[in-house]
Design an enzyme around this catalytic site. Structure first.
Site, PDB file in Angstrom:
ATOM      1  CG  ASP A   1      -5.362   6.545  -1.845  1.00  0.00           C
ATOM      2  OD1 ASP A   1      -6.232   6.671  -0.968  1.00  0.00           O
ATOM      3  OD2 ASP A   1      -4.180   6.901  -1.670  1.00  0.00           O
ATOM      4  CG  HIS A   2      -5.138   3.136   0.820  1.00  0.00           C
ATOM      5  ND1 HIS A   2      -3.867   2.685   1.072  1.00  0.00           N
ATOM      6  CD2 HIS A   2      -5.035   4.476   0.601  1.00  0.00           C
ATOM      7  CE1 HIS A   2      -3.023   3.702   1.026  1.00  0.00           C
ATOM      8  NE2 HIS A   2      -3.705   4.802   0.735  1.00  0.00           N
TER       9      HIS A   2
ATOM     10  CG  HIS B   1       0.781   6.058  -0.744  1.00  0.00           C
ATOM     11  ND1 HIS B   1       0.704   7.411  -0.550  1.00  0.00           N
ATOM     12  CD2 HIS B   1      -0.495   5.615  -0.692  1.00  0.00           C
ATOM     13  CE1 HIS B   1      -0.557   7.765  -0.378  1.00  0.00           C
ATOM     14  NE2 HIS B   1      -1.310   6.678  -0.474  1.00  0.00           N
TER      15      HIS B   1
END
Ligand SMILES: [Zn+2]
Ligand SMILES: [Zn+2]
Length: 313
Positions: A65-66, A266
């Site tokens: 996800d990064h 986040h």
């Protein structure tokens, strides 16, 4: 002043209104990114700040996800006509991750230079920011937070410049840090730039549990952008198990660090409306906000000893 935009505010998985982690930071027309989750290039197009001015990317860690937006970002940079070197910094494992992600990227029109940061962090200079990387606690995997400082020139003393006989057209050169020759002698900027002024400190950290290194590097930040994976206290077991933070934990950290403002990002897919959980966090730290995808933030230089002024749109 410094501007930034939370391009993606989703944690772990995206939802239609929330792309994955990425922050665009802009100073005097130059840009950089922190994290490059899926959807980053879409977020940049929507924002309209452009690809051409993005000089580098800092990665916090290598959960998908990064970083899975990287191949698309590189292609967008090429389409924008980039020829200059593009720099990427990240914790241990950077080379393997970038090479793996870039198997599907054709040869680019510009070089990509990788800088692997040591476990204890390190220093980076980018777009006029002095950046300190520091380790955080994300369950034992290498994960870094970033403290960015935008310095400010000291106050220019026109009276002193006149006394020294510096002609008016040369004042700007002195203000920009150049020496100026006048009346047969060299005048140095420090002779006319007298009072030091505080710059702007921005700290970005996700994913992590509250920890000593984060508290230390968050100290006195004008704007603290922290993960708030879970909104309510009943999610504490998940926060502990998955090495993330509750809103209240991020707010406690902002309070102890004497930050100016706290922006949470986040968010777990289980949290439909992050703003609904703000009242609880604001009881701990009143200047707490929830980020949205595409939220543009302006941080202006502080007046005297105050905190820098942060506005969110
Ligand atoms: Zn994450
Ligand atoms: Zn993670």
């Amino acid at each position: 002043m410094l501007e930034c935009c939370t391009l993606g505010t989703g944690g772990t998985l995206p939802i239609p209104e929330r792309a994955l982690s990425s922050l665009y930071v802009r100073v005097r027309g130059q840009g950089m990114l922190i994290d490059c989750g899926e959807g980053t290039q879409v977020g940049i197009r929507r924002l309209g700040w452009g690809f051409r001015c993005i000089d580098g990317l800092l990665l916090t860690h290598y959960h998908g996800d990064h970083c899975t937006g990287l191949p698309g970002l590189l292609l967008s940079l090429e389409k924008a006509g980039r020829e200059e070197t593009f720099h990427i910094w990240g914790p241990k494992g950077l080379k393997r991750i970038v090479e793996g992600l870039c198997v599907i990227v054709p040869p680019l029109s510009f070089p990509v230079l990788l800088h692997e940061l040591p476990a204890e962090g390190g220093e980076v200079e980018l777009i006029g920011l002095s950046i300190r990387a520091f380790p955080v606690d994300h369950g034992g995997i290498p994960c870094l937070g970033y403290r960015m400082y935008l310095p400010r020139l000291p106050v220019f003393d026109p009276e002193r410049a006149r006394q020294l006989g510096v002609p008016l057209p040369d004042w700007k050169r002195l203000q920009q840090g150049e020496n100026v020759k006048t009346n047969g002698r060299c005048v140095r900027p420090e002779e006319v730039m007298t009072h030091p002024r505080r710059g702007i400190t921005l700290v970005f950290s996700t994913d992590t549990r509250p920890c000593e290194t984060l508290l230390k590097h968050a100290d006195g930040a004008d704007l603290l952008i922290l993960e708030g994976m879970y909104g309510s206290e009943d999610k504490r077991p998940q926060a502990l198990k998955n090495h993330h933070m509750l809103f209240s934990e991020a707010a406690e950290l902002a309070c102890h660090a004497r930050a100016g403002a706290l922006l949470l990002t986040h968010f777990s897919t289980s949290m439909e409306d992050p703003e609904a959980y703000l009242p609880e966090a604001r009881r701990v730290f009143s200047n707490t906000w929830a980020a949205r995808d595409g939220m543009a933030i302006t941080v202006r230089y502080p007046e005297k000893d105050d905190k820098a002024w942060t506005s969110l749109f």
